[in-house]
Motif scaffolding. Structure first.
Motif, PDB file in Angstrom:
ATOM      1  N   ARG A  21       0.830  -1.213   0.000  1.00 34.16           N
ATOM      2  CA  ARG A  21       0.000   0.000   0.000  1.00 34.16           C
ATOM      3  C   ARG A  21       0.860   1.258   0.000  1.00 34.16           C
ATOM      4  N   LEU A  22       0.193   2.339  -0.345  1.00 33.53           N
ATOM      5  CA  LEU A  22       0.850   3.639  -0.252  1.00 33.53           C
ATOM      6  C   LEU A  22       0.411   4.182   1.102  1.00 33.53           C
ATOM      7  N   ALA A  23       1.264   4.013   2.109  1.00 35.77           N
ATOM      8  CA  ALA A  23       0.852   4.300   3.478  1.00 35.77           C
ATOM      9  C   ALA A  23       1.314   5.665   3.958  1.00 35.77           C
ATOM     10  N   PHE A  24       2.308   6.274   3.266  1.00 42.01           N
ATOM     11  CA  PHE A  24       2.929   7.475   3.814  1.00 42.01           C
ATOM     12  C   PHE A  24       2.959   8.644   2.836  1.00 42.01           C
ATOM     13  N   TYR A  25       3.480   8.437   1.633  1.00 37.89           N
ATOM     14  CA  TYR A  25       3.648   9.532   0.673  1.00 37.89           C
ATOM     15  C   TYR A  25       2.330   9.804  -0.070  1.00 37.89           C
ATOM     16  N   GLY A  26       2.399  10.654  -1.091  1.00 42.11           N
ATOM     17  CA  GLY A  26       1.243  10.914  -1.947  1.00 42.11           C
ATOM     18  C   GLY A  26       0.070  11.541  -1.214  1.00 42.11           C
ATOM     19  N   LYS A  27      -1.061  10.919  -1.328  1.00 36.95           N
ATOM     20  CA  LYS A  27      -2.306  11.486  -0.780  1.00 36.95           C
ATOM     21  C   LYS A  27      -2.334  11.512   0.751  1.00 36.95           C
ATOM     22  N   ASN A  28      -1.342  10.882   1.424  1.00 37.84           N
ATOM     23  CA  ASN A  28      -1.371  10.756   2.884  1.00 37.84           C
ATOM     24  C   ASN A  28      -0.889  12.007   3.610  1.00 37.84           C
ATOM     25  N   ASN A  29      -1.260  13.171   3.152  1.00 33.70           N
ATOM     26  CA  ASN A  29      -0.846  14.394   3.857  1.00 33.70           C
ATOM     27  C   ASN A  29      -1.917  15.458   3.628  1.00 33.70           C
ATOM     28  N   ALA A  30      -1.965  16.419   4.545  1.00 35.33           N
ATOM     29  CA  ALA A  30      -3.034  17.415   4.464  1.00 35.33           C
ATOM     30  C   ALA A  30      -2.756  18.482   3.408  1.00 35.33           C
ATOM     31  N   VAL A  47       6.364  -9.299  -0.141  1.00 36.34           N
ATOM     32  CA  VAL A  47       6.249 -10.180  -1.315  1.00 36.34           C
ATOM     33  C   VAL A  47       6.762 -11.572  -0.953  1.00 36.34           C
ATOM     34  N   GLU A  48       6.006 -12.570  -1.367  1.00 34.40           N
ATOM     35  CA  GLU A  48       6.442 -13.962  -1.165  1.00 34.40           C
ATOM     36  C   GLU A  48       6.702 -14.590  -2.524  1.00 34.40           C
ATOM     37  N   VAL A  49       7.864 -15.205  -2.689  1.00 31.80           N
ATOM     38  CA  VAL A  49       8.185 -15.828  -3.985  1.00 31.80           C
ATOM     39  C   VAL A  49       8.517 -17.297  -3.770  1.00 31.80           C
ATOM     40  N   LEU A  50       7.899 -18.156  -4.570  1.00 28.33           N
ATOM     41  CA  LEU A  50       8.250 -19.581  -4.540  1.00 28.33           C
ATOM     42  C   LEU A  50       9.109 -19.868  -5.767  1.00 28.33           C
ATOM     43  N   TYR A  51      10.256 -20.502  -5.552  1.00 30.11           N
ATOM     44  CA  TYR A  51      11.201 -20.781  -6.640  1.00 30.11           C
ATOM     45  C   TYR A  51      11.092 -22.213  -7.145  1.00 30.11           C
ATOM     46  N   ASP A  52      11.626 -22.417  -8.357  1.00 34.29           N
ATOM     47  CA  ASP A  52      11.553 -23.754  -8.963  1.00 34.29           C
ATOM     48  C   ASP A  52      12.414 -24.796  -8.251  1.00 34.29           C
ATOM     49  N   ASN A  53      13.298 -24.373  -7.337  1.00 37.27           N
ATOM     50  CA  ASN A  53      14.066 -25.356  -6.551  1.00 37.27           C
ATOM     51  C   ASN A  53      13.470 -25.516  -5.150  1.00 37.27           C
ATOM     52  N   GLY A  54      12.291 -24.922  -4.937  1.00 38.65           N
ATOM     53  CA  GLY A  54      11.610 -25.063  -3.645  1.00 38.65           C
ATOM     54  C   GLY A  54      11.926 -23.953  -2.654  1.00 38.65           C
ATOM     55  N   THR A  55      12.922 -23.124  -2.924  1.00 43.05           N
ATOM     56  CA  THR A  55      13.262 -22.033  -1.982  1.00 43.05           C
ATOM     57  C   THR A  55      12.101 -21.036  -1.892  1.00 43.05           C
ATOM     58  N   ILE A  56      11.899 -20.520  -0.678  1.00 38.14           N
ATOM     59  CA  ILE A  56      10.855 -19.497  -0.476  1.00 38.14           C
ATOM     60  C   ILE A  56      11.533 -18.189  -0.093  1.00 38.14           C
ATOM     61  N   LEU A  57      11.163 -17.117  -0.805  1.00 32.71           N
ATOM     62  CA  LEU A  57      11.685 -15.784  -0.465  1.00 32.71           C
ATOM     63  C   LEU A  57      10.573 -14.969   0.181  1.00 32.71           C
ATOM     64  N   ASN A  58      10.936 -14.346   1.295  1.00 32.57           N
ATOM     65  CA  ASN A  58      10.059 -13.419   1.996  1.00 32.57           C
ATOM     66  C   ASN A  58      10.699 -12.057   1.887  1.00 32.57           C
ATOM     67  N   TYR A  59      10.110 -11.149   1.089  1.00 33.31           N
ATOM     68  CA  TYR A  59      10.755  -9.864   0.834  1.00 33.31           C
ATOM     69  C   TYR A  59       9.869  -8.738   1.360  1.00 33.31           C
ATOM     70  N   SER A  60      10.465  -7.745   1.996  1.00 29.74           N
ATOM     71  CA  SER A  60       9.663  -6.582   2.371  1.00 29.74           C
ATOM     72  C   SER A  60      10.436  -5.299   2.109  1.00 29.74           C
ATOM     73  N   MET A  61       9.682  -4.245   1.798  1.00 29.11           N
ATOM     74  CA  MET A  61      10.315  -2.948   1.549  1.00 29.11           C
ATOM     75  C   MET A  61       9.507  -1.852   2.234  1.00 29.11           C
ATOM     76  N   ASN A  62      10.227  -0.943   2.873  1.00 28.80           N
ATOM     77  CA  ASN A  62       9.576   0.200   3.487  1.00 28.80           C
ATOM     78  C   ASN A  62      10.381   1.436   3.127  1.00 28.80           C
ATOM     79  N   ALA A  63       9.707   2.510   2.671  1.00 29.32           N
ATOM     80  CA  ALA A  63      10.426   3.642   2.068  1.00 29.32           C
ATOM     81  C   ALA A  63      10.396   4.925   2.900  1.00 29.32           C
ATOM     82  N   PHE A  64      10.089   4.836   4.210  1.00 27.29           N
ATOM     83  CA  PHE A  64      10.092   6.084   5.021  1.00 27.29           C
ATOM     84  C   PHE A  64      10.639   5.805   6.419  1.00 27.29           C
ATOM     85  N   MET A  65      11.817   5.216   6.465  1.00 22.92           N
ATOM     86  CA  MET A  65      12.391   4.797   7.750  1.00 22.92           C
ATOM     87  C   MET A  65      13.402   5.814   8.273  1.00 22.92           C
ATOM     88  N   PRO A  66      13.714   5.746   9.582  1.00 26.20           N
ATOM     89  CA  PRO A  66      14.738   6.638  10.123  1.00 26.20           C
ATOM     90  C   PRO A  66      16.152   6.185   9.750  1.00 26.20           C
TER      91      PRO A  66
END
Ligand code: NAD
Length: 448
Positions: A250-259, A318-337
């Motif tokens: 989601r767009l939780a911080f930038y864009g429309k999220n300000n007065a 984001v969760e990705v399942l690979y053809d060798n069975g590996t599972i990737l758990n990816y996260s991104m946050n763009a407004f951190m300290p």
């Protein structure tokens, strides 16, 4: 006589007469040269997209450090003023062309390769056209922002026999090198899952929302623009291909999220209260390359991060399942300290935890920390500090591989179109999953 030993008489005569000719030219005693050095031919390159990346890493740096190997023959951009500024900055005599004259540039300057450094959504059209006009391509990531663009790149590569290289400098970073070598050593055993957290701080994160990157139509979202680096890194590290993607965002911080909001910082009525106010006039560089060129295309380099049209998610998982069975758990946050990454790989024999401290309000001994823990065994912690230079020296290493002759590539870092497409597709699929709530199969997006 076995098949392999059968020698065609005409071929034999041909070969032996060539040998005799050589023996005549190089009299006995001198013999003939064992290895003949081929005369080196400089790679002729044309560049499309003369903005920040195009005029520095793939522009000035090529002239300053790779002139022995590369000749810049043409420059092209949709903004004629930026094109002129870039030409001066790069320090080249290459001819300049507006975007509508891309074909003419190729016809007149006859490059071997076209370097593509436009905004992301425009990469594919230049990649495909360059190949159709008989050139190889060096493209910045992401190669594409939509699935149909990926398909057109694959089809064009097959149809034309030309080649695409994708500039994944992250593969050349110290941490990537270290992780790859640990995986290859077998210390972790088979990699079963990966947790990858991307932390973008309020400086770097916000910088995307000031620029074209904040709009999906330009960048495909940060899941394509930025995360394609990380998805490629994982694909390459585990030498596997993605099958299924499930994501939330989601767009939780930038864009429309300000007065309040305005068009851009320089003209803003909220300068005094906005923590994100950026005075671009203090940067001579930015004023020349963007400020002085904005009347041509209406692009403001200091655009408002609260723009209502911003739609690129700043928070995603984001969760990705690979053809060798590996599972990737990816996260991104763009407004951190703070800025950096945490990457953990769980294998059958142990776990590797990597922490990259890019920028934070506290002191650290090293900018990269690695901890290797063995199941029922020891845990070892060590730190590394990358050298100076563009992206910790990675940009030069990447350019060496692509531009200098006879470079060895033991860890297979040189990336082609398939790698470029698969990394973009994970982001594209994640976007589709966020919009539809469905799990997206890569095989439904593309036919290789
Ligand atoms: N690998 C890395 O570390 C890295 C770092 C920075 C940027 N990049 C990539 O480089 C590319 C350029 O990014 P940037 O930061 O230089 O952006 P930028 O905005 O500075 O430059 C983009 C340029 O593309 C031009 N352009 C836009 N549409 C065009 C079109 N249709 N035809 C021709 N030119 C067009 C713009 O006028 C501008 O000059 C992006 O794809 C980005 O992902 C990669």
């Amino acid at each position: 006589m076995s098949k392999s030993k059968k020698i065609d008489r005409r071929k034999f005569i041909g070969r032996s007469s060539k040998f005799m000719a050589a023996a005549t030219i190089f009299p006995m005693g001198l013999s003939y040269p064992i290895s003949e050095k081929k005369p080196f031919k400089k790679l002729k390159v044309a560049l499309v997209g003369t903005g920040g990346r195009g005029s520095s890493t793939w522009g000035k740096d090529l002239i300053d450090s790779y002139s022995e190997y590369v000749e810049m023959v043409g420059l092209c951009d949709s903004n004629y003023k930026r094109l002129a500024v870039a030409k001066k900055r790069i320090g080249t005599n290459a001819k300049t062309y507006e975007a509508k004259d891309f074909d003419l540039m190729i016809k007149e300057t006859k490059p071997d390769s076209v370097i593509v450094t436009t905004i992301d959504s425009q990469h594919e059209k230049y990649i495909v056209r360059a190949m159709e006009l008989g050139c190889n391509v060096i493209s910045e990531k992401p190669v594409a922002t939509e699935a149909d663009q990926c398909q057109r790149i694959i089809d064009a590569e097959k149809r034309t026999g030309q080649k695409v290289d994708v500039t994944f400098n992250v593969r050349y970073m110290m941490e990537s090198d270290a992780i790859k070598k640990i995986i290859l050593s077998g210390d972790l055993g088979r990699i079963v899952s990966i947790d990858f957290q991307e932390y973008l701080d309020v400086n770097h994160g916000a910088s995307y929302y000031r620029r074209w990157h904040g709009k999906i139509k330009n960048s495909g979202s940060l899941l394509v623009h930025k995360a394609s680096h990380h998805f490629d890194m994982v694909n390459w590290l585990i030498d596997a291909e993605p099958l299924e993607i499930k994501a939330t965002g989601r767009l939780a911080f930038y864009g429309k999220n300000n007065a309040y909001r305005d068009r851009n910082c320089r003209t803003c009525s909220f300068k005094d209260k906005c923590k994100f106010y950026w005075d671009m006039t203090k940067s001579k560089n930015a004023m020349e390359l963007y400020g002085a060129c904005e009347d041509v295309d209406g692009y403001y380099r200091d655009g408002c991060i609260w723009d209502n049209e911003i739609d690129s998610y700043d928070t995603s998982a984001v969760e990705v399942l690979y053809d060798n069975g590996t599972i990737l758990n990816y996260s991104m946050n763009a407004f951190m300290p703070y800025e950096g990454q945490r990457i953990s790989l769980t294998g059958e024999k142990g776990r590797l935890d990597v922490r990259i401290f890019a920028r934070q309000p506290w002191e650290t001994d090293h900018s990269i920390e690695l901890r290797l823990s063995k199941n029922f065994g020891e845990s070892k912690l060590w730190g590394i500090t990358p050298p100076k230079g563009g992206h910790g020296g990675a940009d030069s290493k990447l350019k060496d591989t692509l531009l200098k002759p006879n470079q060895s590539d033991p860890l297979k870092k040189r990336a082609g179109s398939r790698a470029g497409i698969l990394s973009s597709l994970i982001g594209i699929a994640a976007r589709e999953s966020i919009e539809t709530g469905e799990t997206i199969e890569i095989s439904n997006l593309i036919k290789f």
